[in-house]
Design an enzyme around this catalytic site. Structure first.
Site, PDB file in Angstrom:
ATOM      1  N   ARG A  38     -11.500 -12.900   9.309  1.00  0.00           N
ATOM      2  CA  ARG A  38     -11.115 -12.405   8.005  1.00  0.00           C
ATOM      3  C   ARG A  38     -10.264 -13.631   7.335  1.00  0.00           C
ATOM      4  NH1 ARG A  38      -6.253  -8.182   6.763  1.00  0.00           N
ATOM      5  NH2 ARG A  38      -6.546  -8.467   4.621  1.00  0.00           N
ATOM      6  N   HIS A  73      -4.686 -11.325  -1.186  1.00  0.00           N
ATOM      7  CA  HIS A  73      -3.734 -11.355  -0.303  1.00  0.00           C
ATOM      8  C   HIS A  73      -2.291 -11.631  -0.619  1.00  0.00           C
ATOM      9  CE1 HIS A  73      -3.050 -10.510   4.265  1.00  0.00           C
ATOM     10  NE2 HIS A  73      -1.929 -10.911   3.852  1.00  0.00           N
ATOM     11  N   GLU A  76      -3.008  -4.644   1.625  1.00  0.00           N
ATOM     12  CA  GLU A  76      -1.974  -3.953   1.670  1.00  0.00           C
ATOM     13  C   GLU A  76      -1.380  -3.910   0.157  1.00  0.00           C
ATOM     14  OE1 GLU A  76       1.004  -5.190   4.525  1.00  0.00           O
ATOM     15  OE2 GLU A  76      -0.448  -4.885   6.074  1.00  0.00           O
ATOM     16  N   ASN A  92      -4.618  -1.627   8.236  1.00  0.00           N
ATOM     17  CA  ASN A  92      -3.719  -2.470   8.997  1.00  0.00           C
ATOM     18  C   ASN A  92      -2.679  -1.680   9.672  1.00  0.00           C
ATOM     19  OD1 ASN A  92      -5.074  -4.299   7.790  1.00  0.00           O
ATOM     20  ND2 ASN A  92      -3.141  -5.440   6.477  1.00  0.00           N
ATOM     21  N   TYR A  99       0.476  -1.594  12.713  1.00  0.00           N
ATOM     22  CA  TYR A  99       1.231  -2.131  13.768  1.00  0.00           C
ATOM     23  C   TYR A  99       2.464  -1.417  14.504  1.00  0.00           C
ATOM     24  CZ  TYR A  99      -0.028  -6.806  11.345  1.00  0.00           C
ATOM     25  OH  TYR A  99      -0.717  -7.586  10.685  1.00  0.00           O
ATOM     26  N   GLU A 103      -6.146  -5.174  10.513  1.00  0.00           N
ATOM     27  CA  GLU A 103      -5.085  -6.051  11.057  1.00  0.00           C
ATOM     28  C   GLU A 103      -4.206  -5.232  12.248  1.00  0.00           C
ATOM     29  OE1 GLU A 103      -1.744  -7.681   8.483  1.00  0.00           O
ATOM     30  OE2 GLU A 103      -3.343  -8.149   7.000  1.00  0.00           O
TER      31      GLU A 103
HETATM   32  C1  GBH Z   1       0.847  -7.666   7.223  1.00  0.00           C
HETATM   33  O1  GBH Z   1       1.921  -6.805   6.750  1.00  0.00           O
HETATM   34  C2  GBH Z   1       0.281  -8.716   6.548  1.00  0.00           C
HETATM   35  O2  GBH Z   1      -0.945  -8.370   5.679  1.00  0.00           O
HETATM   36  C3  GBH Z   1       0.130 -10.110   6.705  1.00  0.00           C
HETATM   37  O3  GBH Z   1       0.170 -10.778   5.774  1.00  0.00           O
HETATM   38  C4  GBH Z   1       1.418 -10.310   7.469  1.00  0.00           C
HETATM   39  O4  GBH Z   1       1.644 -11.655   7.991  1.00  0.00           O
HETATM   40  C5  GBH Z   1       1.518  -9.365   8.868  1.00  0.00           C
HETATM   41  O5  GBH Z   1       1.085  -8.152   8.715  1.00  0.00           O
HETATM   42  C6  GBH Z   1       2.514  -9.411   9.569  1.00  0.00           C
HETATM   43  O6  GBH Z   1       3.707  -9.464   9.019  1.00  0.00           O
HETATM   44  O7  GBH Z   1      10.918  -3.905   6.508  1.00  0.00           O
HETATM   45  O8  GBH Z   1      10.651  -1.364   7.435  1.00  0.00           O
HETATM   46  O9  GBH Z   1      10.454  -1.788   5.081  1.00  0.00           O
HETATM   47  C7  GBH Z   1       2.349  -6.112   7.863  1.00  0.00           C
HETATM   48  C8  GBH Z   1       2.843  -4.627   7.408  1.00  0.00           C
HETATM   49  C9  GBH Z   1       4.246  -3.508   6.068  1.00  0.00           C
HETATM   50  C10 GBH Z   1       4.961  -5.063   7.711  1.00  0.00           C
HETATM   51  C11 GBH Z   1       5.691  -3.262   5.515  1.00  0.00           C
HETATM   52  C12 GBH Z   1       6.656  -5.104   6.939  1.00  0.00           C
HETATM   53  C13 GBH Z   1       8.092  -3.576   5.820  1.00  0.00           C
HETATM   54  C14 GBH Z   1       8.611  -2.546   6.671  1.00  0.00           C
HETATM   55  N1  GBH Z   1       3.903  -4.720   6.683  1.00  0.00           N
HETATM   56  N2  GBH Z   1       6.525  -3.692   6.381  1.00  0.00           N
HETATM   57  S1  GBH Z   1      10.229  -2.157   6.427  1.00  0.00           S
END
Ligand code: GBH
Length: 494
Positions: free
Chosen positions: A99, A145, A190, A330, A332, A399
């Protein structure tokens, strides 16, 4: 002797059992594994071969302190020059697909619809894609992106309705120029972060802070742009190219703090404001009702002549509904969520429109990213929620991954992948969720947005102090390869 051997074997088994609670089920044959990156995070070559400036070039050059250690993506992993090495890494990893995303300002340097296409930009992506195919790796391409051409930001960026046309022109160009090779397209990565962080809290380029207003306008335009790209593919390319199109939407899991009706409602509301903000329009044709109701009511009380949440016309609703061939997630991390008293009506923001209280548990393992806690069961709950809420769609996990401060002996990353994949596998085999792909973020350490190069997500490490940007596999790369080849998370599977 035999007795001693038996004891030590039993001990070893006990230790291995302790180390992981991962399932010994086997991934089904159809399930595919991949790895991901994004253009601005890896390519570098920021002003080469007629590429124009994008919003990340602009903000990092104009305001170097925007990023940790004043870093930027000028060179990043230098993938613009080292793409063959990247493909060799993917081959060594053994992934089914890669991807990656395309840099809009490399393809349409002037940004606007109708302006010239840059043949060298097209050539780069054709070369990369052909190299993948020659090595038996399937391309999964993200059209956008986060790296909007700066010229489009100069006319207001995503809140400007014109962006729909400019994006459609760019997307059609990609279908035309790459669609013979690429069969899987992701329109946006996202979008919530593009809109909420880009135009709401200012945490991402272009760094605008107009939460509760510009983020909603941004999303409105972006959803129409997505739908237009989908229809263009449908009408002009699908019959000859036979590919599929979807959108990547991110969400945490919001675990209700208690079983009370109020906390359950708060959890559902948070999911609707996050995943549902984008998924509900493309599946059911409009913003989630809870967003419409709350933002309309608060806007009225605040004295706005119309809701801060824009309205779709009936034609637009119909145009947007059904514009997906699969859903992509995505995922995490996880937060607890609980109901709270109504926020001060004078505060205008997405956060007060949503109005729930969230926090994380101190006992959850942390990572190098403040927002990322290791909560493996959260992904299983998200997958079940998406499946149940949106009529059991095919789901790609586009992701998932873990950040640390660096190093090749990354046992916490191995643990993260083991435990998250275990929960995914249980969602598939025990809960019947239709997940068909898993994508590790990231293939290699790269430019982690405002964290610069201080936070590492890679399966491969990159030496950013060396002009050659050498890549070295971490232990997690070998682990991932083992999972892909054995289709199993532990030493032996059923
Ligand atoms: C992804 O976003 C991206 O698509 C990618 O480019 C990036 O490198 C990767 O993940 C790792 O970060 O600070 O509590 O407000 C991840 C999802 C959602 C993570 C929003 C940061 C902010 C949360 N993101 N989040 S907060």
């Amino acid at each position: 002797m035999a007795y001693k051997f038996l004891i030590s074997t039993l001990l070893l088994v006990a230790v291995v059992k302790e180390a992981t609670s991962a399932t010994n089920l086997t991934f089904p044959d159809y399930f595919k594994f991949g790895a991901a990156t994004a253009s601005y995070q890896v390519e570098g070559a920021w002003d080469e071969d007629d590429k124009s400036e994008n919003i990340w070039d602009h903000i990092t050059h104009a305001t170097p302190t925007y990023v940790d250690e004043n870093d930027n993506g000028d060179i990043a992993c230098d993938s613009y020059h080292k793409y063959k090495e990247d493909v060799a890494m993917l081959k060594e990893l053994g992934v089914d697909y890669y991807r990656y995303s395309i840099s809009w300002s490399r393809i349409v340097p002037h940004g606007l619809a109708g302006t010239p296409i840059n043949p060298v930009g097209i050539e780069y992506y054709r070369n990369l894609t052909q190299e993948l195919l020659d090595n038996g790796i399937e391309p999964l391409v993200t059209i956008f992106h986060w790296d909007t051409p700066e010229i489009l930001q100069d006319i207001g960026g995503w809140p400007n309705p014109e962006l729909e046309e400019h994006y459609a022109y760019y997307a059609r160009t990609l279908f035309e120029e790459l669609g013979d090779l690429v069969k899987l397209w992701l329109t946006f990565n996202e979008p919530k972060q593009t809109c909420m962080q880009g135009y709401g809290d200012g945490e991402k380029a272009p760094g605008i802070k107009a939460s509760g207003v510009a983020d909603y306008k941004c999303t409105h335009v972006l959803l129409k742009a997505h739908a237009k790209a989908y229809h263009i593919y449908d009408e002009e390319f699908r019959a000859t190219q036979n590919g599929r199109v979807g959108m990547v939407i991110d969400t945490e899991w919001f675990e209700p703090a208690s079983g009370s009706d109020q906390d359950l409602e708060a959890s559902e509301r948070a999911l609707q404001f996050t995943y549902g903000w984008y998924a509900n329009p493309i599946v059911n044709g409009n913003y989630p009702q809870v967003m419409i109701d709350r933002i309309d009511a608060r806007s009225e009380e605040q004295g706005y002549p119309e809701s801060r949440l824009p309205k779709f016309t009936d034609e637009e609703l119909e145009y947007i509904q059904g514009t997906y061939d699969f859903l992509a997630v995505n995922q995490y991390s996880t937060s607890y969520v609980e109901w709270q008293e109504e926020a001060d009506i004078n505060v205008i923001s997405y956060g007060s429109d949503l109005n729930v209280h969230t926090w994380t548990d101190d006992s959850w393992e942390s990572s190098a990213s403040d927002w990322l806690k290791v909560v493996p069961w959260g992904i299983r709950k998200v997958l079940n929620w998406v499946s149940k809420t949106y009529k059991n769609p095919e789901i790609f996990i586009t992701e998932n991954g873990y950040s640390d401060a660096g190093g090749l002996e990354d046992d916490r990353r191995i643990n993260y992948y083991t435990e998250y994949l275990s929960n995914i596998l249980e969602a598939v085999l025990e809960d019947g969720v239709n997940v068909t792909r898993y994508t590790a973020w990231s293939l290699m350490d790269n430019f982690e947005w405002t964290d610069g190069y201080t936070v590492k997500f890679g399966l491969y490490s990159v030496d950013f102090d060396d002009p050659e940007r050498p890549r070295t596999p971490k232990q997690s790369a070998a682990y991932y390869t083992k999972v892909i080849t054995t289709r199993c998370l532990v030493d032996t599977c059923e």
